[in-house]
Enzyme design. Structure first.
Site, PDB file in Angstrom:
ATOM      1  N   ASN A  44       0.883  -1.164   0.000  1.00 56.89           N
ATOM      2  CA  ASN A  44       0.000   0.000   0.000  1.00 56.89           C
ATOM      3  C   ASN A  44       0.923   1.217   0.000  1.00 56.89           C
ATOM      4  O   ASN A  44       1.407   1.645   1.055  1.00 56.89           O
ATOM      5  CB  ASN A  44      -0.885  -0.051   1.254  1.00 56.89           C
ATOM      6  CG  ASN A  44      -1.811   1.130   1.356  1.00 56.89           C
ATOM      7  OD1 ASN A  44      -1.803   2.029   0.513  1.00 56.89           O
ATOM      8  ND2 ASN A  44      -2.612   1.150   2.413  1.00 56.89           N
TER       9      ASN A  44
ATOM     10  N   ARG B 266      -2.567  -2.066  -3.351  1.00 58.88           N
ATOM     11  CA  ARG B 266      -3.749  -1.256  -3.102  1.00 58.88           C
ATOM     12  C   ARG B 266      -3.673  -0.052  -4.033  1.00 58.88           C
ATOM     13  O   ARG B 266      -2.715   0.726  -3.977  1.00 58.88           O
ATOM     14  CB  ARG B 266      -3.769  -0.800  -1.659  1.00 58.88           C
ATOM     15  CG  ARG B 266      -4.995   0.014  -1.350  1.00 58.88           C
ATOM     16  CD  ARG B 266      -5.034   0.342   0.104  1.00 58.88           C
ATOM     17  NE  ARG B 266      -6.285   0.996   0.409  1.00 58.88           N
ATOM     18  CZ  ARG B 266      -6.700   1.191   1.636  1.00 58.88           C
ATOM     19  NH1 ARG B 266      -5.980   0.779   2.649  1.00 58.88           N
ATOM     20  NH2 ARG B 266      -7.835   1.801   1.853  1.00 58.88           N
TER      21      ARG B 266
ATOM     22  N   HIS C 201     -12.781   3.042   0.550  1.00 53.90           N
ATOM     23  CA  HIS C 201     -12.722   2.045   1.635  1.00 53.90           C
ATOM     24  C   HIS C 201     -13.361   0.708   1.224  1.00 53.90           C
ATOM     25  O   HIS C 201     -13.785  -0.085   2.073  1.00 53.90           O
ATOM     26  CB  HIS C 201     -13.441   2.549   2.914  1.00 53.90           C
ATOM     27  CG  HIS C 201     -12.677   3.598   3.650  1.00 53.90           C
ATOM     28  ND1 HIS C 201     -13.277   4.733   4.156  1.00 53.90           N
ATOM     29  CD2 HIS C 201     -11.369   3.707   3.950  1.00 53.90           C
ATOM     30  CE1 HIS C 201     -12.369   5.494   4.736  1.00 53.90           C
ATOM     31  NE2 HIS C 201     -11.192   4.887   4.624  1.00 53.90           N
TER      32      HIS C 201
ATOM     33  N   ARG D  43      -9.444  15.493   7.310  1.00 57.75           N
ATOM     34  CA  ARG D  43     -10.241  15.907   6.139  1.00 57.75           C
ATOM     35  C   ARG D  43     -11.604  16.428   6.576  1.00 57.75           C
ATOM     36  O   ARG D  43     -12.154  15.971   7.577  1.00 57.75           O
ATOM     37  CB  ARG D  43     -10.429  14.721   5.187  1.00 57.75           C
ATOM     38  CG  ARG D  43      -9.150  14.352   4.453  1.00 57.75           C
ATOM     39  CD  ARG D  43      -9.326  13.098   3.626  1.00 57.75           C
ATOM     40  NE  ARG D  43      -8.562  12.001   4.173  1.00 57.75           N
ATOM     41  CZ  ARG D  43      -8.764  10.719   3.881  1.00 57.75           C
ATOM     42  NH1 ARG D  43      -9.717  10.363   3.055  1.00 57.75           N
ATOM     43  NH2 ARG D  43      -8.016   9.781   4.428  1.00 57.75           N
TER      44      ARG D  43
ATOM     45  N   GLU E  41      -7.741  -4.936   5.609  1.00 59.89           N
ATOM     46  CA  GLU E  41      -7.686  -4.665   4.168  1.00 59.89           C
ATOM     47  C   GLU E  41      -6.537  -5.425   3.502  1.00 59.89           C
ATOM     48  O   GLU E  41      -6.651  -5.859   2.357  1.00 59.89           O
ATOM     49  CB  GLU E  41      -7.536  -3.155   3.947  1.00 59.89           C
ATOM     50  CG  GLU E  41      -8.809  -2.400   4.299  1.00 59.89           C
ATOM     51  CD  GLU E  41      -8.561  -0.985   4.765  1.00 59.89           C
ATOM     52  OE1 GLU E  41      -7.902  -0.806   5.817  1.00 59.89           O
ATOM     53  OE2 GLU E  41      -9.010  -0.055   4.084  1.00 59.89           O
TER      54      GLU E  41
END
Ligand code: ADP
Length: 401
Positions: A9, A92, A180, A240, A378
């Protein structure tokens, strides 16, 4: 020789990785790790399954780039996992655009298509693809697979995918992609094991980490989610902003003289819990603070989650199960309690002590909507997709999950 799947990732300044040994029926996690500080003086850290951890600086003459970061991962693998072959690498990749609805085998053509998607995620896609370049260079014979954060949401109906812009913008790819997806896919799979009858029904998953979003699922398929065109929309996050009137962006540029770059920096890096609290993006730090600004930031975070819960429940026409996941969703019982307080109208009865203990089921037996806490993974989702694609392309014949 053991076959190993590596997951990568790659972000702007870090590469997260995980390694799995391929057994005949499953993947055994060997280690997870992180190269941090890419672009400067980087560090390499790894935690072996079972606990042993190691952290060290990456030696070198200049700043460490993605290639050098990956070389550190390879060096560690060669040293610690002798007698192994990297059979496949799963990457990813944040954006799969409107068309990629599942993971893909990466070849030159596919890679070019993924590069073409860079304008949709200019802050993330180039770094993800730098990881792909470095891995293809280091392991020319390994199967390389791209797993997208957006793919899981391609089951959205048109109205959950569009903005109220003239149709030509939709056709140009300005859509609600949702993100996600790998986490939602993993949780959906877990829920099928934990509560199969509920997994087939109406489910809302709240992925609450540094990045945060929620997703509504019917029969295991995403029908709506809170993130939109970029990973800025929806819930407020660590740094964010979440949902924002687009007029604010126009005002900052036209009236306050901010450049698009400085607005981007503000919205991605200095808003959310960090910006509102003026203290931190870390929930553990915020939970310990009595500052009124911190309280307001946490109240806003909770209020937006409740608001989206109501909206997603309306999209589904009711809800059978809610799942909390991500660093905050899994560990912050006080956030879960604040989100679910007074939600009896939605059929939710929280079991306070089960919630405080962080049990897997946190609703009472009388609750018509069941509430779960399930850890996400993940990396494992990427590894499973990668192994399946490697197996179907003849690379891992002994793997039959
Ligand atoms: P990312 O989106 O970077 O993968 P994570 O899913 O790891 O993020 O979530 C990070 C968030 O989880 C941080 O806000 C962190 O404070 C919070 N968190 C982690 N552990 C705990 C804990 N024990 N209690 C409360 N919050 C926690």
């Amino acid at each position: 020789m053991n076959d190993v799947i590596l997951t990568l990732n790659a972000g702007s300044s870090s590469i997260k990785f995980a390694a799995y040994r391929v057994e005949s029926e499953n993947l055994t996690a060997l280690a997870t790790g992180l190269v941090d500080g890419i672009g400067g003086a980087a560090t390499f850290s790894v935690t072996l399954t079972g606990g042993r951890a190691d952290k060290r600086a990456i030696a070198g003459s200049g700043p460490v780039d993605h290639k050098a970061a990956l070389a550190a991962v390879i060096g560690w693998l060669n040293q610690s996992q002798q007698d192994c072959r990297i059979a496949a690498i799963g990457h990813r990749v944040v954006h799969g655009g409107p068309d990629f609805a599942k993971p893909i085998l990466i070849d030159d053509l596919r890679l070019a298509q993924l590069r073409d998607l860079t304008p949709l995620a200019p802050l993330h896609q180039p770094h993800n693809l730098a990881g792909v370049d470095a891995a293809r260079h280091a392991f020319p014979d390994a199967t390389q697979v791209a797993c997208f954060d957006t793919a899981f949401h391609r089951s959205h109906p048109f109205i959950a995918d569009t903005f109220a812009l003239p149709r030509q913008y939709y056709d140009q790819g300005i859509r609600r992609y949702g993100f996600h997806g790998l986490s939602y896919e993993f949780i959906t799979k877990r829920l099928r094991t934990v509560a199969p009858e509920l997994a087939a029904g109406r489910v809302i998953i709240a992925h609450l980490g540094n990045g945060a979003s929620m997703c509504a699922l019917r029969e295991g398929k995403s029908i709506s989610s809170t993130m939109g065109f970029t990973a800025l929309d929806g819930l407020p996050m660590g740094t964010r902003c979440g949902q924002l009137d687009p007029g604010v962006v126009l005002y900052l540029i036209t009236q306050k003289g901010m450049t698009p770059e400085s607005v981007s920096d503000l919205l991605y890096n200095d808003c959310g819990l960090k910006g509102m609290s003026g203290l931190s993006n870390d929930m553990r730090v915020l939970a310990d603070s009595a500052s009124p600004r911190v309280r307001e930031a946490l109240q806003y975070f909770v209020a937006r989650i409740r608001h989206e819960l109501g909206g997603l429940a309306a999209d589904l026409g009711g809800v059978d199960a809610i799942v909390f996941t991500g660093g905050i969703g899994e560990h912050s019982w006080s956030t879960r309690q604040a989100v679910l307080r007074g939600m009896e109208w939605l059929g939710i009865q929280l079991d306070d002590s089960a919630n405080e203990r962080g049990e897997q089921t946190i609703s009472t037996p009388q609750s018509t909507t069941r509430v779960f806490v399930l850890p996400t993974d993940e990396e494992r989702m990427i590894a499973e997709h990668t192994a399946a694609i490697a197996q179907s392309s003849g690379r891992l014949e002994h793997y039959r999950p």
